[in-house]
Design a protein around this motif. Sequence first.
Motif, PDB file in Angstrom:
ATOM      1  N   THR A 182      -0.590 -10.582   6.871  1.00 12.95           N
ATOM      2  CA  THR A 182      -0.008 -10.733   5.543  1.00 12.95           C
ATOM      3  C   THR A 182      -1.028 -11.369   4.618  1.00 12.95           C
ATOM      4  O   THR A 182      -1.540 -12.463   4.893  1.00 12.95           O
ATOM      5  N   GLU A 187      -2.236  -6.254  -3.644  1.00 14.50           N
ATOM      6  CA  GLU A 187      -2.662  -5.188  -2.742  1.00 14.50           C
ATOM      7  C   GLU A 187      -3.993  -4.589  -3.167  1.00 14.50           C
ATOM      8  O   GLU A 187      -4.807  -4.186  -2.331  1.00 14.50           O
ATOM      9  N   SER A 208      -0.382  -0.277   4.348  1.00 15.48           N
ATOM     10  CA  SER A 208      -0.323  -1.420   3.450  1.00 15.48           C
ATOM     11  C   SER A 208       1.016  -1.394   2.720  1.00 15.48           C
ATOM     12  O   SER A 208       1.379  -0.385   2.116  1.00 15.48           O
ATOM     13  N   TYR A 209       1.744  -2.525   2.765  1.00 13.81           N
ATOM     14  CA  TYR A 209       3.084  -2.584   2.200  1.00 13.81           C
ATOM     15  C   TYR A 209       3.188  -3.782   1.255  1.00 13.81           C
ATOM     16  O   TYR A 209       3.334  -4.925   1.699  1.00 13.81           O
ATOM     17  N   PRO A 210       3.085  -3.540  -0.052  1.00 12.22           N
ATOM     18  CA  PRO A 210       3.110  -4.645  -1.021  1.00 12.22           C
ATOM     19  C   PRO A 210       4.485  -5.287  -1.112  1.00 12.22           C
ATOM     20  O   PRO A 210       5.511  -4.662  -0.825  1.00 12.22           O
ATOM     21  N   ALA A 221       0.583  -8.382   0.224  1.00 14.99           N
ATOM     22  CA  ALA A 221       0.732  -7.128   0.965  1.00 14.99           C
ATOM     23  C   ALA A 221       0.708  -7.431   2.452  1.00 14.99           C
ATOM     24  O   ALA A 221      -0.032  -8.309   2.916  1.00 14.99           O
TER      25      ALA A 221
END
Length: 254
Positions: A182, A187, A208-210, A221
């Motif tokens: 994390t 991001e 990648s997950y903002p 992210a």
Amino acid sequence: MTGMDETAPVTAALLIIGDEILSGRTQDKNLAYLAAWLNEAGIDMAEARVVPDVEAVVVEAVRALRGRYTYVFTTGGIGPTHDDITAECLAKAFEVPLQVHPEAHARLLAHYGEADFTPARQRMARVPEGAVLIDNPVSIAPGFQIGNVFVMAGVPKIMQAMLEGLRARLKGGVTVLSKAVTIRAPESAIAGDLGEIQAAHTGVSIGSYPFFRDATGQSGAQIVVRSRDAAALEAACAAVIAYCRRENLPFEEN
């Protein structure tokens, strides 16, 4: 299944059948559960479709998916009402007759009793010729398996109970491992270099997950690395962490 390549990924698709899902009256709760359950068994959920209670659409989807994936799971459409057409659709997809399964009929008759075993309830004993029953310890009415397709109820509690009875029938592959880092920064701070890290590490998948924090306004992210190879997973994670340290990006390992 026989003749399965031991080194090839074992894949699955979910076909969610029901007008009520598409209309928004009912929210599907089976996809996430099934995907997690299959992942633990080393089976990749590769596709999910939602289709209406329309025979031609269901038949086409079953034919397409069963030839593309190791396993296909369906939910919905096996109850007693006129719009529960999944059994008919599977019979047409496999080009076999629809018939009353003696064991299914006996179970339902014993459960409901002669007086309450109505024609509508008797519909639930019909399966395509050659199908094998899937036990339903919750409400008796069974699902069934034909070929590589597993037909289950749409009610989550019943679907989950049916699924547990299938463990011995499914051949899994190597479980996908995952680790997350994390980053407490936008991001965009890592987006470009993340592509280079991905290119340098074969055998892994990096996503990648903002996210945004409402209370503090802090954004960041979560970088998720997945692989069946533990060494490759660790190497890719180390590369992400090294980049964060080099660029002074706050991070946490998850």
